[in-house]
Design a protein around this motif. Structure first.
Motif, PDB file in Angstrom:
ATOM      1  N   ASN A 113     -38.515  17.689 -27.038  1.00  0.00           N
ATOM      2  CA  ASN A 113     -39.017  18.862 -26.316  1.00  0.00           C
ATOM      3  C   ASN A 113     -37.929  19.901 -26.062  1.00  0.00           C
ATOM      4  OD1 ASN A 113     -42.020  18.422 -25.255  1.00  0.00           O
ATOM      5  ND2 ASN A 113     -40.984  16.423 -25.281  1.00  0.00           N
ATOM      6  N   GLY A 114     -37.009  20.014 -27.017  1.00  0.00           N
ATOM      7  CA  GLY A 114     -36.073  21.135 -27.009  1.00  0.00           C
ATOM      8  C   GLY A 114     -34.784  20.939 -26.242  1.00  0.00           C
ATOM      9  N   MET A 115     -34.504  19.729 -25.749  1.00  0.00           N
ATOM     10  CA  MET A 115     -33.279  19.492 -24.991  1.00  0.00           C
ATOM     11  C   MET A 115     -32.174  19.080 -25.957  1.00  0.00           C
ATOM     12  SD  MET A 115     -34.560  20.365 -22.187  1.00  0.00           S
ATOM     13  CE  MET A 115     -33.187  20.055 -21.088  1.00  0.00           C
ATOM     14  N   TYR A 116     -31.400  20.052 -26.411  1.00  0.00           N
ATOM     15  CA  TYR A 116     -30.416  19.761 -27.446  1.00  0.00           C
ATOM     16  C   TYR A 116     -29.296  18.852 -26.951  1.00  0.00           C
ATOM     17  CZ  TYR A 116     -29.177  24.366 -25.404  1.00  0.00           C
ATOM     18  OH  TYR A 116     -28.972  25.428 -24.571  1.00  0.00           O
ATOM     19  N   ILE A 117     -29.010  18.836 -25.661  1.00  0.00           N
ATOM     20  CA  ILE A 117     -28.001  17.893 -25.172  1.00  0.00           C
ATOM     21  C   ILE A 117     -28.490  16.459 -25.302  1.00  0.00           C
ATOM     22  CG2 ILE A 117     -28.748  18.034 -22.752  1.00  0.00           C
ATOM     23  CD1 ILE A 117     -25.795  17.673 -21.987  1.00  0.00           C
ATOM     24  N   ALA A 118     -29.807  16.256 -25.188  1.00  0.00           N
ATOM     25  CA  ALA A 118     -30.359  14.912 -25.367  1.00  0.00           C
ATOM     26  C   ALA A 118     -30.149  14.447 -26.806  1.00  0.00           C
ATOM     27  CB  ALA A 118     -31.841  14.890 -25.007  1.00  0.00           C
ATOM     28  N   LYS A 119     -30.260  15.373 -27.765  1.00  0.00           N
ATOM     29  CA  LYS A 119     -29.998  15.014 -29.161  1.00  0.00           C
ATOM     30  C   LYS A 119     -28.572  14.528 -29.336  1.00  0.00           C
ATOM     31  CE  LYS A 119     -33.252  17.636 -31.994  1.00  0.00           C
ATOM     32  NZ  LYS A 119     -33.387  18.594 -33.119  1.00  0.00           N
ATOM     33  N   ALA A 120     -27.625  15.200 -28.659  1.00  0.00           N
ATOM     34  CA  ALA A 120     -26.227  14.779 -28.768  1.00  0.00           C
ATOM     35  C   ALA A 120     -26.040  13.380 -28.197  1.00  0.00           C
ATOM     36  CB  ALA A 120     -25.325  15.778 -28.049  1.00  0.00           C
ATOM     37  N   MET A 170     -25.323   7.518 -29.312  1.00  0.00           N
ATOM     38  CA  MET A 170     -25.864   6.161 -29.223  1.00  0.00           C
ATOM     39  C   MET A 170     -25.982   5.541 -30.612  1.00  0.00           C
ATOM     40  SD  MET A 170     -28.816   6.573 -26.251  1.00  0.00           S
ATOM     41  CE  MET A 170     -29.225   4.803 -26.163  1.00  0.00           C
ATOM     42  N   PHE A 171     -26.475   6.308 -31.591  1.00  0.00           N
ATOM     43  CA  PHE A 171     -26.622   5.776 -32.940  1.00  0.00           C
ATOM     44  C   PHE A 171     -25.262   5.524 -33.600  1.00  0.00           C
ATOM     45  CE2 PHE A 171     -31.053   7.448 -32.828  1.00  0.00           C
ATOM     46  CZ  PHE A 171     -31.691   6.272 -33.206  1.00  0.00           C
ATOM     47  N   ASP A 226     -26.611   3.589 -36.798  1.00  0.00           N
ATOM     48  CA  ASP A 226     -27.153   4.414 -37.881  1.00  0.00           C
ATOM     49  C   ASP A 226     -26.290   5.674 -37.929  1.00  0.00           C
ATOM     50  OD1 ASP A 226     -28.554   6.083 -39.610  1.00  0.00           O
ATOM     51  OD2 ASP A 226     -30.520   5.372 -38.932  1.00  0.00           O
ATOM     52  N   GLN A 227     -25.213   5.610 -38.711  1.00  0.00           N
ATOM     53  CA  GLN A 227     -24.239   6.698 -38.723  1.00  0.00           C
ATOM     54  C   GLN A 227     -24.841   8.004 -39.220  1.00  0.00           C
ATOM     55  OE1 GLN A 227     -20.857   5.318 -40.952  1.00  0.00           O
ATOM     56  NE2 GLN A 227     -20.256   3.815 -39.408  1.00  0.00           N
ATOM     57  N   GLN A 228     -25.650   7.947 -40.259  1.00  0.00           N
ATOM     58  CA  GLN A 228     -26.220   9.170 -40.805  1.00  0.00           C
ATOM     59  C   GLN A 228     -27.139   9.852 -39.794  1.00  0.00           C
ATOM     60  OE1 GLN A 228     -25.201  10.646 -43.631  1.00  0.00           O
ATOM     61  NE2 GLN A 228     -23.746   8.948 -43.614  1.00  0.00           N
ATOM     62  N   LYS A 235     -13.245   6.528 -34.937  1.00  0.00           N
ATOM     63  CA  LYS A 235     -13.801   5.550 -33.993  1.00  0.00           C
ATOM     64  C   LYS A 235     -15.052   4.869 -34.537  1.00  0.00           C
ATOM     65  CE  LYS A 235     -15.322   5.286 -29.155  1.00  0.00           C
ATOM     66  NZ  LYS A 235     -15.540   6.076 -27.902  1.00  0.00           N
ATOM     67  N   PHE A 236     -15.853   5.615 -35.303  1.00  0.00           N
ATOM     68  CA  PHE A 236     -17.130   5.074 -35.776  1.00  0.00           C
ATOM     69  C   PHE A 236     -17.150   4.837 -37.286  1.00  0.00           C
ATOM     70  CE2 PHE A 236     -18.153   7.915 -32.121  1.00  0.00           C
ATOM     71  CZ  PHE A 236     -18.430   6.907 -31.209  1.00  0.00           C
ATOM     72  N   PHE A 237     -16.250   5.495 -38.002  1.00  0.00           N
ATOM     73  CA  PHE A 237     -16.173   5.389 -39.458  1.00  0.00           C
ATOM     74  C   PHE A 237     -14.770   5.847 -39.849  1.00  0.00           C
ATOM     75  CE2 PHE A 237     -18.751   9.058 -38.026  1.00  0.00           C
ATOM     76  CZ  PHE A 237     -17.806  10.064 -38.175  1.00  0.00           C
ATOM     77  N   PRO A 238     -14.371   5.683 -41.103  1.00  0.00           N
ATOM     78  CA  PRO A 238     -13.009   6.070 -41.480  1.00  0.00           C
ATOM     79  C   PRO A 238     -12.700   7.525 -41.118  1.00  0.00           C
ATOM     80  CG  PRO A 238     -14.017   4.794 -43.221  1.00  0.00           C
ATOM     81  CD  PRO A 238     -15.093   5.043 -42.208  1.00  0.00           C
ATOM     82  N   ALA A 239     -11.507   7.742 -40.590  1.00  0.00           N
ATOM     83  CA  ALA A 239     -11.107   9.081 -40.149  1.00  0.00           C
ATOM     84  C   ALA A 239     -11.122  10.065 -41.307  1.00  0.00           C
ATOM     85  CB  ALA A 239      -9.717   9.021 -39.518  1.00  0.00           C
ATOM     86  N   ASP A 240     -11.466  11.295 -40.988  1.00  0.00           N
ATOM     87  CA  ASP A 240     -11.488  12.379 -41.968  1.00  0.00           C
ATOM     88  C   ASP A 240     -10.883  13.602 -41.269  1.00  0.00           C
ATOM     89  OD1 ASP A 240     -12.070  14.514 -43.656  1.00  0.00           O
ATOM     90  OD2 ASP A 240     -14.020  13.716 -44.248  1.00  0.00           O
TER      91      ASP A 240
END
Length: 325
Positions: free
Chosen positions: A153-160, A165-166, A175-177, A206-211
């Motif tokens: 419902n449009g709360m972009y901070i919730a997406k972050a 979490m993923f 689920d990295q992707q 932290k979650f996958f190889p550094a880039d």
């Protein structure tokens, strides 16, 4: 997590703001002004006035007086079914502003607000369950449900929050992707700090190889929005040569732009670079100038650095330079 200025601009709390200001504008209590700045109603109209009054108010009393009168007026609106007022009753109980801190009451008010479609309450209550707060225990499943509802419902901070979490597998399967996609969408929709989360993930590995290249790209995107923290950190990295890239001219420019927005660490970093000749030609006069500017802006670290320059031997190390992002 309850006072960030991160909500979409469609939210308008000026009705709540007017109630509060009517009750605190003549208050001699520092507490009323401090709590007003902490509360942060969306589109609040009196923040600058409150900040100015705090600077000249002589009393040291921090007991809120006006807020205690404002809360019953906000509660009356909430009891009449106003979802905006319900949201603020939840927030006031979380922060203990004008009422004793009471997480059970906060949750109850947030739930009522959510039932009326108040999506900010979804986010705040989702974070309470995500991290646990006071007597409210962690409940990752409920946190995911509420943050998902907010994101839909449009709360972009919730997406972050969902993206993180993923990435971490925090209450959900890794689920990295999907995590990266949610963070990218959050940034593109207007939540600048999602870009900082992406930069940090790429820099630290932290979650996958550094880039490192991707980390610089994301930090540059955030800095380009005018975010002073990102400007300052990217400037530091470019002058110090952190994470594989060096561009002293651009780095100094970004640090100076960050000081124009009074990002306090930028004053200290510029002063230390000139003081120690790291990335730039050593220039004690410029170092002193940046420390003085920082101290005048309110940086205790810059004042301490000025005091240290009065005869102490200069060390080649910048405190905290190993990890600042």
């Amino acid at each position: 997590m309850f006072n960030e200025d991160v909500w979409p601009s469609s939210f308008d709390d000026r009705d709540i703001d007017n109630i509060i200001w009517e009750e605190i504008q003549g208050s001699e209590s520092r507490g009323d002004l401090i709590f007003y700045l902490l509360h942060r109603p969306q589109k609040a109209q009196h923040r600058e006035e409150a900040q100015a009054r705090l600077k000249i108010l002589e009393t040291v009393d921090r007991t809120p007086v006006g807020y205690a009168r404002a809360v019953p007026r906000i509660r009356a609106l909430a009891e009449q079914g106003d979802p905006n007022a319900m949201f603020h009753m939840g927030k006031l109980h979380v922060l203990g502003i004008g009422v004793p801190q009471d997480m059970v009451s906060a949750v109850a008010w947030y739930e009522k607000a959510i039932a009326r479609g108040e999506m900010r309450a979804c986010c705040n209550l989702g974070w309470i369950y995500l991290y646990g707060f006071g007597v409210i225990s962690v409940n990752k499943q409920e946190a995911f449900r509420l943050l998902s509802l907010g994101a839909e419902n449009g709360m972009y901070i919730a997406k972050a929050s969902l993206g993180l979490m993923f990435l971490a597998g925090d209450g959900v399967p890794v689920d990295q992707q999907r995590g990266l996609q949610l963070l990218r969408e959050s940034f593109e929709e207007g939540y600048t700090n999602a870009g900082n989360h992406l930069a940090d993930a790429y820099f630290t590995g932290k979650f996958f190889p550094a880039d490192k290249k991707a980390g610089h790209e994301w930090l540059s995107k955030v800095a380009a929005t005018g975010d002073e923290k990102a400007m300052g950190i990217l400037g530091f990295y470019l002058v110090a040569g952190s994470y594989g890239q060096t561009d002293v001219g651009r780095g100094v420019m970004l640090l100076e732009q960050a000081t124009e927005k009074e990002y306090m660490p930028a004053y200290l970093w510029l002063g230390n670079f000139y003081r120690r000749g790291l990335g730039v030609t050593r220039d004690l006069d410029k170092a002193r100038e940046w420390f003085e500017k920082g101290a005048e802006a309110g940086s205790h670290e810059c004042q301490k650095a000025l005091d240290e320059m009065m005869g102490e031997k200069v060390s080649p190390h910048i405190p905290g330079s190993s990890s600042i992002h």
